[in-house]
Design an enzyme around this catalytic site. Structure first.
Site, PDB file in Angstrom:
ATOM      1  N   CYS A  76     -31.815 -93.026 -76.611  1.00 21.95           N
ATOM      2  CA  CYS A  76     -31.957 -91.959 -75.968  1.00 21.95           C
ATOM      3  C   CYS A  76     -33.112 -91.220 -76.234  1.00 21.95           C
ATOM      4  CB  CYS A  76     -30.866 -90.846 -76.894  1.00 21.95           C
ATOM      5  SG  CYS A  76     -29.083 -91.918 -76.325  1.00 21.95           S
ATOM      6  N   HIS A  88     -32.007 -83.793 -75.221  1.00 22.82           N
ATOM      7  CA  HIS A  88     -31.026 -84.043 -74.835  1.00 22.82           C
ATOM      8  C   HIS A  88     -29.407 -83.863 -74.063  1.00 22.82           C
ATOM      9  CE1 HIS A  88     -29.342 -88.326 -74.937  1.00 22.82           C
ATOM     10  NE2 HIS A  88     -28.963 -88.093 -75.647  1.00 22.82           N
ATOM     11  N   ASN A 128     -23.739 -87.869 -71.432  1.00 20.65           N
ATOM     12  CA  ASN A 128     -25.032 -88.197 -71.663  1.00 20.65           C
ATOM     13  C   ASN A 128     -25.454 -89.602 -71.148  1.00 20.65           C
ATOM     14  OD1 ASN A 128     -26.997 -89.795 -73.511  1.00 20.65           O
ATOM     15  ND2 ASN A 128     -25.389 -89.383 -75.267  1.00 20.65           N
TER      16      ASN A 128
HETATM   17  N1  COA Z   1     -10.050 -87.436 -76.974  1.00 23.51           N
HETATM   18  C1  COA Z   1      -9.131 -86.933 -77.575  1.00 23.51           C
HETATM   19  N2  COA Z   1      -9.636 -86.576 -79.096  1.00 23.51           N
HETATM   20  C2  COA Z   1     -10.374 -87.430 -79.706  1.00 23.51           C
HETATM   21  C3  COA Z   1     -11.864 -87.929 -78.823  1.00 23.51           C
HETATM   22  C4  COA Z   1     -10.935 -87.906 -77.718  1.00 23.51           C
HETATM   23  N3  COA Z   1     -11.942 -88.628 -76.184  1.00 23.51           N
HETATM   24  N4  COA Z   1     -12.730 -88.154 -79.269  1.00 23.51           N
HETATM   25  C5  COA Z   1     -11.948 -88.202 -80.944  1.00 23.51           C
HETATM   26  N5  COA Z   1     -10.917 -87.817 -80.285  1.00 23.51           N
HETATM   27  C6  COA Z   1      -9.913 -87.148 -82.189  1.00 23.51           C
HETATM   28  C7  COA Z   1     -10.196 -88.295 -83.220  1.00 23.51           C
HETATM   29  O1  COA Z   1      -9.185 -88.998 -83.248  1.00 23.51           O
HETATM   30  C8  COA Z   1      -9.851 -87.681 -84.649  1.00 23.51           C
HETATM   31  O2  COA Z   1      -8.476 -87.274 -84.419  1.00 23.51           O
HETATM   32  P1  COA Z   1      -7.808 -87.352 -85.536  1.00 23.51           P
HETATM   33  O3  COA Z   1      -8.039 -86.129 -86.543  1.00 23.51           O
HETATM   34  O4  COA Z   1      -6.377 -87.261 -85.533  1.00 23.51           O
HETATM   35  O5  COA Z   1      -8.158 -88.470 -86.125  1.00 23.51           O
HETATM   36  C9  COA Z   1     -10.258 -85.454 -83.970  1.00 23.51           C
HETATM   37  O6  COA Z   1     -10.358 -85.773 -82.207  1.00 23.51           O
HETATM   38  C10 COA Z   1     -11.364 -85.533 -84.582  1.00 23.51           C
HETATM   39  O7  COA Z   1     -12.680 -86.425 -84.445  1.00 23.51           O
HETATM   40  P2  COA Z   1     -13.993 -86.403 -84.537  1.00 23.51           P
HETATM   41  O8  COA Z   1     -15.111 -87.798 -84.560  1.00 23.51           O
HETATM   42  O9  COA Z   1     -13.828 -85.469 -86.526  1.00 23.51           O
HETATM   43  O10 COA Z   1     -14.502 -84.720 -84.095  1.00 23.51           O
HETATM   44  P3  COA Z   1     -16.225 -84.468 -83.643  1.00 23.51           P
HETATM   45  O11 COA Z   1     -15.643 -83.559 -83.372  1.00 23.51           O
HETATM   46  O12 COA Z   1     -16.626 -84.325 -84.155  1.00 23.51           O
HETATM   47  O13 COA Z   1     -16.395 -85.088 -81.675  1.00 23.51           O
HETATM   48  C11 COA Z   1     -18.426 -86.312 -80.930  1.00 23.51           C
HETATM   49  C12 COA Z   1     -16.589 -86.303 -81.549  1.00 23.51           C
HETATM   50  C13 COA Z   1     -18.668 -87.833 -80.688  1.00 23.51           C
HETATM   51  C14 COA Z   1     -17.752 -85.738 -79.466  1.00 23.51           C
HETATM   52  C15 COA Z   1     -18.786 -85.914 -81.666  1.00 23.51           C
HETATM   53  O14 COA Z   1     -18.834 -85.710 -82.643  1.00 23.51           O
HETATM   54  C16 COA Z   1     -19.990 -86.125 -80.942  1.00 23.51           C
HETATM   55  O15 COA Z   1     -21.124 -85.346 -79.697  1.00 23.51           O
HETATM   56  N6  COA Z   1     -21.450 -86.968 -81.590  1.00 23.51           N
HETATM   57  C17 COA Z   1     -22.647 -86.719 -81.393  1.00 23.51           C
HETATM   58  C18 COA Z   1     -22.588 -87.958 -80.609  1.00 23.51           C
HETATM   59  C19 COA Z   1     -23.874 -88.270 -80.056  1.00 23.51           C
HETATM   60  O16 COA Z   1     -24.565 -87.378 -79.639  1.00 23.51           O
HETATM   61  N7  COA Z   1     -24.175 -89.384 -79.300  1.00 23.51           N
HETATM   62  C20 COA Z   1     -25.519 -89.623 -78.720  1.00 23.51           C
HETATM   63  C21 COA Z   1     -26.237 -89.325 -79.724  1.00 23.51           C
HETATM   64  S1  COA Z   1     -27.626 -90.536 -78.834  1.00 23.51           S
END
Ligand code: COA
Length: 317
Positions: free
Chosen positions: A110, A244, A274
């Site tokens: 990215c 980003h 993204n």
């Molecule tokens: N829909 C519904 N539930 C979802 C889901 C989705 N698309 N994706 C994950 N979950 C669930 C998980 O399974 C978890 O469930 P559980 O509590 O029963 O285990 C719950 O949501 C929380 O998961 P978590 O990973 O803690 O969520 P989060 O708030 O951290 O959000 C991301 C997940 C990926 C959106 C977030 O961590 C993020 O944006 N991180 C940065 C990613 C990024 O920038 N990537 C690009 C880099 S260039």
């Protein structure tokens, strides 16, 4: 001497995939994706290659720049979704637009557009190139696992481009790499060698969301502060922040930590999601087209991603 921007452009494939569309493929909902990520819809290629999208963004930027393809002597594409390992996306764009410039890709996930921009600055400062096309282009849909709800809802396809030339507008920059293949990685095929004994892994995005989130917030804050200090610019004097577009909550955290009002942050994550290396140049082209960007405005660009890598720069528009 540094560079100035002559034109920006972007291209998004026409197919819109909404959160409700994805909820038919994985256990998710529009409400969860909107609240936790900030995406409402993304564009997905149905028949266009990364190079096709890069070419269209390049032509849009060229048109705004007032230059012709024959004036371009350097083409750099930031991408992790090249259609072929060889030729590079940049070489295909060179042929498609009818330029004779040197052309190559940069792989820095990215941060790819930012690393490409910095490379173009170095080439222009050394006098190796006069006018460069710097592009970020991705067809991420080909490396997504559409059974993994934690990654497939986040990403989209598209391309953004900028034409740059010798000038005085790129005030400062900073780049960062911390080798790490656990937080965010995309394995390639192991190949056909009968001698190699390594294991084949699923060729798709593998991501620890929470670690990536922490890395993002820390790097954006650090990188923009460093770039602003180098340019002798107070954070409060930054008129536009082009980050980003990875997660709306990351952008909100960055605004709070940097104490830069959120209304100075350009946002298109709701429509584009993204798009990795394409994210910053698509956003920059969006800001440029919005009419809000005035000559002399101070703009901070910043990206982070796999590598792990990050970069930021300060531009006087
Ligand atoms: N829909 C519904 N539930 C979802 C889901 C989705 N698309 N994706 C994950 N979950 C669930 C998980 O399974 C978890 O469930 P559980 O509590 O029963 O285990 C719950 O949501 C929380 O998961 P978590 O990973 O803690 O969520 P989060 O708030 O951290 O959000 C991301 C997940 C990926 C959106 C977030 O961590 C993020 O944006 N991180 C940065 C990613 C990024 O920038 N990537 C690009 C880099 S260039």
């Amino acid at each position: 001497m540094s560079i100035r921007f002559l034109g920006t452009g972007c291209y998004l494939p026409p197919k819109v995939v909404t959160n409700d569309d994805l909820a038919k493929l994985v256990d998710t909902s529009d409400e969860w994706i909107t609240q936790r990520v900030g995406v409402k819809e993304r564009r997905v290629s149905v028949n266009e290659t990364t190079a096709d999208m890069a070419t269209k963004a390049a032509l849009a930027a060229l048109e705004k720049s007032g230059l012709e393809a024959c004036d371009i002597d350097l083409i750099i594409v930031g991408t992790i979704t090249s259609d072929t390992l060889c030729p590079s996306v940049a070489a295909t764009v060179q042929r498609n637009i009818g330029s004779q410039g040197i052309a190559f890709d940069i792989s820095s996930a990215c941060s790819g557009f930012m690393f490409s921009l910095e490379t173009a600055v170095a080439y222009i400062e050394r006098g190796v190139a006069k006018n460069a096309l710097v592009i970020g282009a991705e067809r991420l849909s080909k490396i997504l696992d559409y059974t993994d709800r934690s990654t497939c809802v986040i990403f989209g396809d598209g391309a953004g481009a900028a034409v740059v030339t010798k000038g005085e507008n790129y005030l400062s920059s900073t780049m960062y790499t911390s080798g790490n293949d656990e937080v965010l990685y995309i394995p390639d095929n192991v190949g056909l060698s009968p001698f190699y004994e390594g294991e084949e892994q699923k060729r798709c995005v593998h991501m620890d969301g929470q670690e990536t989130f922490k890395f993002a917030v820390n790097r954006i804050t650090q990188d923009i502060k460093t770039a602003a200090e180098k340019a002798n610019i107070a954070l409060g004097d930054i008129d536009h922040v082009v980050l980003h577009q990875a997660n709306i909550r990351i952008l909100e955290f960055a605004s709070k930590r940097l104490k830069i009002p959120f209304d100075r942050f350009f946002i298109n994550i709701d429509k584009c999601a993204n798009t990795s290396a394409a994210s910053v140049p698509i956003a920059l082209a969006g800001l440029d087209a919005s009419g809000k960007l005035k000559r002399g405005d101070i703009v901070a660009l910043s990206a982070f991603g796999g590598g792990l890598s990050s970069a930021a720069c300060i531009i006087k528009w």
